[in-house]
Design a protein around this motif. Structure first.
Motif, PDB file in Angstrom:
ATOM      1  N   GLU A 180       0.829  -1.224   0.000  1.00 43.89           N
ATOM      2  CA  GLU A 180       0.000   0.000   0.000  1.00 43.89           C
ATOM      3  C   GLU A 180       0.853   1.258   0.000  1.00 43.89           C
ATOM      4  OE1 GLU A 180      -2.920   0.139   3.099  1.00 43.89           O
ATOM      5  OE2 GLU A 180      -4.133  -1.439   2.178  1.00 43.89           O
ATOM      6  N   ARG A 181       2.152   1.113   0.352  1.00 45.70           N
ATOM      7  CA  ARG A 181       3.064   2.264   0.412  1.00 45.70           C
ATOM      8  C   ARG A 181       4.115   2.088  -0.675  1.00 45.70           C
ATOM      9  NH1 ARG A 181       2.689   3.298   6.496  1.00 45.70           N
ATOM     10  NH2 ARG A 181       1.110   1.766   7.021  1.00 45.70           N
ATOM     11  N   VAL A 200       6.933  -2.231   1.824  1.00 47.39           N
ATOM     12  CA  VAL A 200       7.062  -1.039   0.980  1.00 47.39           C
ATOM     13  C   VAL A 200       7.419  -1.501  -0.432  1.00 47.39           C
ATOM     14  CG1 VAL A 200       8.392   1.083   0.545  1.00 47.39           C
ATOM     15  CG2 VAL A 200       7.844   0.456   2.895  1.00 47.39           C
ATOM     16  N   LYS A 226      -2.040   3.192  -1.462  1.00 48.48           N
ATOM     17  CA  LYS A 226      -2.680   4.265  -0.677  1.00 48.48           C
ATOM     18  C   LYS A 226      -1.761   5.448  -0.359  1.00 48.48           C
ATOM     19  CE  LYS A 226      -6.659   2.110   0.562  1.00 48.48           C
ATOM     20  NZ  LYS A 226      -6.874   1.413  -0.709  1.00 48.48           N
ATOM     21  N   LYS A 227      -0.448   5.182  -0.278  1.00 49.53           N
ATOM     22  CA  LYS A 227       0.509   6.262   0.015  1.00 49.53           C
ATOM     23  C   LYS A 227       1.600   6.220  -1.029  1.00 49.53           C
ATOM     24  CE  LYS A 227       0.370   5.996   5.066  1.00 49.53           C
ATOM     25  NZ  LYS A 227       0.073   7.196   5.815  1.00 49.53           N
ATOM     26  N   LEU A 276       1.517  13.726   4.887  1.00 52.32           N
ATOM     27  CA  LEU A 276       2.808  13.247   4.367  1.00 52.32           C
ATOM     28  C   LEU A 276       3.802  14.405   4.273  1.00 52.32           C
ATOM     29  CD1 LEU A 276       2.055  10.770   1.412  1.00 52.32           C
ATOM     30  CD2 LEU A 276       2.968  10.231   3.672  1.00 52.32           C
ATOM     31  N   ILE A 295       7.210   7.310   4.875  1.00 52.31           N
ATOM     32  CA  ILE A 295       6.122   6.488   4.327  1.00 52.31           C
ATOM     33  C   ILE A 295       5.716   5.335   5.246  1.00 52.31           C
ATOM     34  CG2 ILE A 295       7.323   4.718   2.935  1.00 52.31           C
ATOM     35  CD1 ILE A 295       5.371   5.627   0.631  1.00 52.31           C
TER      36      ILE A 295
END
Ligand code: HPA
Length: 236
Positions: free
Chosen positions: A15-16, A58, A84-85, A135, A233
């Motif tokens: 998601e990152r 990651v 998502k990020k 962020l 992150i």
């Protein structure tokens, strides 16, 4: 499942994700910063890897150069893979006298000369693509904690690397810090799909001073930026 541009199966991308333009930089990050990194795609030589950083999953993937290229990859990462990020880690041409070569530029907003905004919003609205505030503030905290030299502000994502017509003086006058070629698309897609995005760059060349980094300087400042991005992150 895969897409025309990405061989990953669902669930293979975290998601990152960090997004360098250069696929070989994605490989460098995977090999030097992530643990147990596994390559999930090499379609068109756009390499993507997933591993862990301080125990958190990651991914890192190249985006290619320019708005059309990053827009394809980011769209699919968000819509097909549930990312998502997203943090872009790139290089930029500095356009401000307070920025030195190798400094970090953090893009609070991304102006653009691309038709992207107009194509979405029509002629009467000038949408402002902005970084995710959470962020952005975490990135600033990390850069401060590491004692790095950085500047936060508006940048411009241009469609032409070789542009004799661009009015650098006017851009400087209005506080534009730097020029690069992708962030306006990243921020606009993040807004469209309600996910978090941020971009930071190292100043690899200086448009006002006519200077550029050596290969070795690029590598050192690149490492510093990657550690800022990764330590940002992985936070909740
Ligand atoms: N122009 C556009 N993009 C860039 C530059 C530049 O001078 N330097 C690094 N990315």
């Amino acid at each position: 499942m895969s897409t025309p541009h990405n061989a990953a199966d669902k669930g293979e991308i975290a998601e990152r994700i960090l997004l360098p333009g250069d696929p070989l930089r994605a490989k460098f990050i995977a090999e030097n910063f992530l643990e147990n990194a596994r390559q999930y795609s090499s379609v068109r030589n756009i390499l993507g890897f997933t591993g862990t950083y301080r125990g958190v999953p990651v991914s890192v993937q190249g985006t290619g150069m320019g708005i059309p290229s990053i827009a394809i990859y980011v769209h699919e990462l968000i819509r097909e893979y549930g990312v998502k990020k997203l943090i872009r880690v790139g290089t930029c041409g500095a356009m401000h006298n307070d920025i030195q070569l190798r400094d970090i530029v953090i893009a609070q907003a991304a102006s653009t000369d691309s038709s992207l905004i107009r194509n979405i919003f029509g002629p009467s609205i000038n949408f402002a693509p902005i970084a995710d505030f959470d962020l952005l503030s975490k990135t600033v905290e990390q850069a401060k904690a590491k004692g790095l030299s950085f500047k936060v502000g508006n940048i411009i994502s241009v469609d032409r690397f070789y542009d004799d017509d661009i009015d650098n003086d006017r851009l400087c006058k209005y506080g534009i810090l730097a020029v690069e070629m992708e962030t306006a698309a990243l921020y606009t897609l993040a807004a469209q799909f309600h996910v978090q995005a941020m971009a930071l760059f190292t100043a690899s060349d200086h448009l006002l001073k006519g200077e550029s980094c050596s290969a070795e300087e690029r590598q050192t400042s690149f490492r510093e930026m990657i550690s800022v991005a990764l330590d940002t992150i992985i936070q909740d």
